[in-house]
Design a protein around this motif. Structure first.
Motif, PDB file in Angstrom:
ATOM      1  N   GLY A  63      66.248  40.433  43.183  1.00  6.76           N
ATOM      2  CA  GLY A  63      64.982  40.079  43.820  1.00  6.76           C
ATOM      3  C   GLY A  63      65.191  39.492  45.207  1.00  6.76           C
ATOM      4  N   SER A  64      66.243  38.687  45.371  1.00  8.38           N
ATOM      5  CA  SER A  64      66.552  38.099  46.679  1.00  8.38           C
ATOM      6  C   SER A  64      66.963  39.173  47.682  1.00  8.38           C
ATOM      7  CB  SER A  64      67.677  37.071  46.550  1.00  8.38           C
ATOM      8  OG  SER A  64      67.269  36.007  45.730  1.00  8.38           O
ATOM      9  N   GLY A  90      65.962  42.218  47.553  1.00  5.46           N
ATOM     10  CA  GLY A  90      64.697  42.886  47.870  1.00  5.46           C
ATOM     11  C   GLY A  90      63.931  42.135  48.937  1.00  5.46           C
ATOM     12  N   LEU A  91      63.943  40.805  48.852  1.00  4.71           N
ATOM     13  CA  LEU A  91      63.262  39.988  49.849  1.00  4.71           C
ATOM     14  C   LEU A  91      63.897  40.163  51.228  1.00  4.71           C
ATOM     15  CD1 LEU A  91      61.138  37.864  50.583  1.00  4.71           C
ATOM     16  CD2 LEU A  91      62.789  36.111  49.905  1.00  4.71           C
ATOM     17  N   GLY A 125      59.217  47.194  47.568  1.00  6.50           N
ATOM     18  CA  GLY A 125      60.043  45.992  47.623  1.00  6.50           C
ATOM     19  C   GLY A 125      59.378  44.804  46.948  1.00  6.50           C
ATOM     20  N   MET A 126      58.060  44.738  47.036  1.00  4.22           N
ATOM     21  CA  MET A 126      57.343  43.632  46.398  1.00  4.22           C
ATOM     22  C   MET A 126      57.493  43.665  44.877  1.00  4.22           C
ATOM     23  SD  MET A 126      56.309  41.710  48.734  1.00  4.22           S
ATOM     24  CE  MET A 126      55.269  40.592  47.831  1.00  4.22           C
ATOM     25  N   ILE A 141      60.812  42.043  44.335  1.00  9.24           N
ATOM     26  CA  ILE A 141      60.772  40.611  44.647  1.00  9.24           C
ATOM     27  C   ILE A 141      60.073  39.824  43.539  1.00  9.24           C
ATOM     28  CG2 ILE A 141      59.818  38.866  46.213  1.00  9.24           C
ATOM     29  CD1 ILE A 141      60.140  40.996  48.460  1.00  9.24           C
ATOM     30  N   GLY A 161      62.331  37.798  40.327  1.00 11.69           N
ATOM     31  CA  GLY A 161      62.382  36.346  40.222  1.00 11.69           C
ATOM     32  C   GLY A 161      61.639  35.759  39.038  1.00 11.69           C
TER      33      GLY A 161
END
Length: 172
Positions: A19-20, A22-23, A53-54, A57, A61
């Protein structure tokens, strides 16, 4: 159960790391797109990349959010109930959360089958939607399994991992 917790924390950490990443990718895409727009040449497909991407993210997480106790909790009456009752409520909440996330995973799995059958993809870049649906499904399963383990630890050991750091030490 300690070995199971160690494996779960590893999966939760991996999920959060993805997720990071992706951010970071989304921030980079937005940065390049904004700079490109200023020069009259926006990044082609940025909307597709940001949208997909959202997914990474938010759901990447989610398990960490549960692990650290980051979900919304209303505890107005908690001090007025016995400790055992509060623990039972926490166990039920974790089990309901696990059921909800397993339900999300199942629904997304069915949706991914339709996406594959119809060959659905993003608007501009034509990225297969099923890939992102599978990622979301995997993140939802990790979250659900983490919630199940939290419920088991609360029910059988009285241990609430949300107040502990990943290393097992008490937080400062």
């Amino acid at each position: 159960m300690e070995a199971l917790r160690k494996i779960a924390d590893g999966l939760i950490g991996l999920s959060a790391a993805i997720g990071s990443l992706g951010l970071l990718v989304v921030v980079g895409v937005i940065l390049v797109d904004v700079i490109g727009r200023a020069f009259g040449s926006p990044l082609f497909g940025s909307q597709d990349m940001v949208t997909m991407g959202m997914v990474i993210i938010v759901f990447g997480g989610m398990a960490l959010c549960d692990r650290t106790g980051g979900h919304v909790a209303v505890d107005v009456f908690e001090n007025h109930f016995p400790r055992g009752f509060n623990r039972a409520v926490d166990v039920i909440a974790a089990l309901l959360g696990a059921i909800i996330f397993f339900g999300i995973a199942w629904t997304i799995w069915e949706s991914s089958q339709i996406s594959r059958m119809l060959n659905l993809s993003t608007n501009l870049l034509r990225l297969p939607k099923a890939w992102f649906q599978w990622a979301l499904m995997g993140f939802a399963i990790v979250t659900a399994l983490g919630m199940l383990l939290r419920a088991a630890e609360l029910a059988f050991r009285g241990r609430d991992i949300r107040g502990e750091s990943h290393s097992g030490e008490e937080p400062l």
